[in-house]
Motif scaffolding. Structure first.
Motif, PDB file in Angstrom:
ATOM      1  N   UNK A 169     -43.088 -55.429 -45.016  1.00 46.14           N
ATOM      2  CA  UNK A 169     -43.151 -56.816 -45.467  1.00 46.14           C
ATOM      3  C   UNK A 169     -42.213 -57.057 -46.654  1.00 46.14           C
ATOM      4  N   UNK A 170     -42.268 -56.157 -47.625  1.00 45.72           N
ATOM      5  CA  UNK A 170     -41.397 -56.294 -48.800  1.00 45.72           C
ATOM      6  C   UNK A 170     -39.929 -56.210 -48.392  1.00 45.72           C
ATOM      7  N   UNK A 171     -39.626 -55.296 -47.495  1.00 46.39           N
ATOM      8  CA  UNK A 171     -38.244 -55.163 -47.035  1.00 46.39           C
ATOM      9  C   UNK A 171     -37.754 -56.418 -46.332  1.00 46.39           C
ATOM     10  N   UNK A 172     -38.615 -57.045 -45.556  1.00 44.81           N
ATOM     11  CA  UNK A 172     -38.237 -58.287 -44.890  1.00 44.81           C
ATOM     12  C   UNK A 172     -38.050 -59.433 -45.864  1.00 44.81           C
ATOM     13  N   UNK A 173     -38.908 -59.496 -46.866  1.00 44.54           N
ATOM     14  CA  UNK A 173     -38.808 -60.559 -47.866  1.00 44.54           C
ATOM     15  C   UNK A 173     -37.603 -60.370 -48.780  1.00 44.54           C
ATOM     16  N   UNK A 174     -37.309 -59.128 -49.131  1.00 45.20           N
ATOM     17  CA  UNK A 174     -36.211 -58.843 -50.064  1.00 45.20           C
ATOM     18  C   UNK A 174     -34.864 -58.706 -49.365  1.00 45.20           C
ATOM     19  N   UNK A 175     -34.870 -58.676 -48.046  1.00 47.19           N
ATOM     20  CA  UNK A 175     -33.618 -58.571 -47.309  1.00 47.19           C
ATOM     21  C   UNK A 175     -32.994 -57.190 -47.344  1.00 47.19           C
ATOM     22  N   UNK A 176     -33.829 -56.145 -47.354  1.00 46.97           N
ATOM     23  CA  UNK A 176     -33.306 -54.783 -47.360  1.00 46.97           C
ATOM     24  C   UNK A 176     -32.550 -54.507 -46.073  1.00 46.97           C
ATOM     25  N   UNK A 177     -31.670 -53.556 -46.139  1.00 49.97           N
ATOM     26  CA  UNK A 177     -30.927 -53.139 -44.950  1.00 49.97           C
ATOM     27  C   UNK A 177     -31.868 -52.421 -43.984  1.00 49.97           C
ATOM     28  N   UNK A 178     -31.582 -52.486 -42.684  1.00 52.35           N
ATOM     29  CA  UNK A 178     -32.460 -51.845 -41.695  1.00 52.35           C
ATOM     30  C   UNK A 178     -32.619 -50.340 -41.892  1.00 52.35           C
ATOM     31  N   UNK A 179     -31.643 -49.692 -42.488  1.00 54.72           N
ATOM     32  CA  UNK A 179     -31.783 -48.243 -42.676  1.00 54.72           C
ATOM     33  C   UNK A 179     -32.964 -47.903 -43.582  1.00 54.72           C
ATOM     34  N   UNK A 180     -33.323 -48.789 -44.515  1.00 58.69           N
ATOM     35  CA  UNK A 180     -34.491 -48.535 -45.360  1.00 58.69           C
ATOM     36  C   UNK A 180     -35.778 -48.697 -44.567  1.00 58.69           C
TER      37      UNK A 180
END
Length: 80
Positions: free
Chosen positions: A34-45
């Motif tokens: 969820x945090x990765x989706x909200x923060x726009x992290x790269x897919x590798x993370x």
């Protein structure tokens, strides 16, 4: 009522540890996604968190299998 043996207590403790690892893994994995989706992290993370979660689940499966095997062992064979 009989008191549980030391082996049964140890197996119960391991079972509780497995349950905590499974629950914590799910919560952390969902939060990271969820945090990765909200923060726009790269897919590798996202894949990094996926692999960590898979590793935790494999460990939990291995420990659960070991607990199951120890419970099925006849009495007197504690050395295996």
């Amino acid at each position: 009522m009989t008191t549980p043996s030391e082996q049964n207590k140890a197996l119960a403790c391991q079972g509780r540890l497995v349950a905590v690892v499974i629950a914590a893994t799910m919560v952390i994995w969902l939060a990271a996604q969820w945090i990765g989706g909200q923060a726009g992290w790269q897919p590798r993370y996202a894949f990094l968190f996926d692999m960590a979660a898979i590793a935790a689940f494999i460990w939990a499966l291995a420990v659960t299998w070991r607990i199951w095997r120890r419970q099925r062992r006849p009495l007197g064979n504690e050395d295996k």
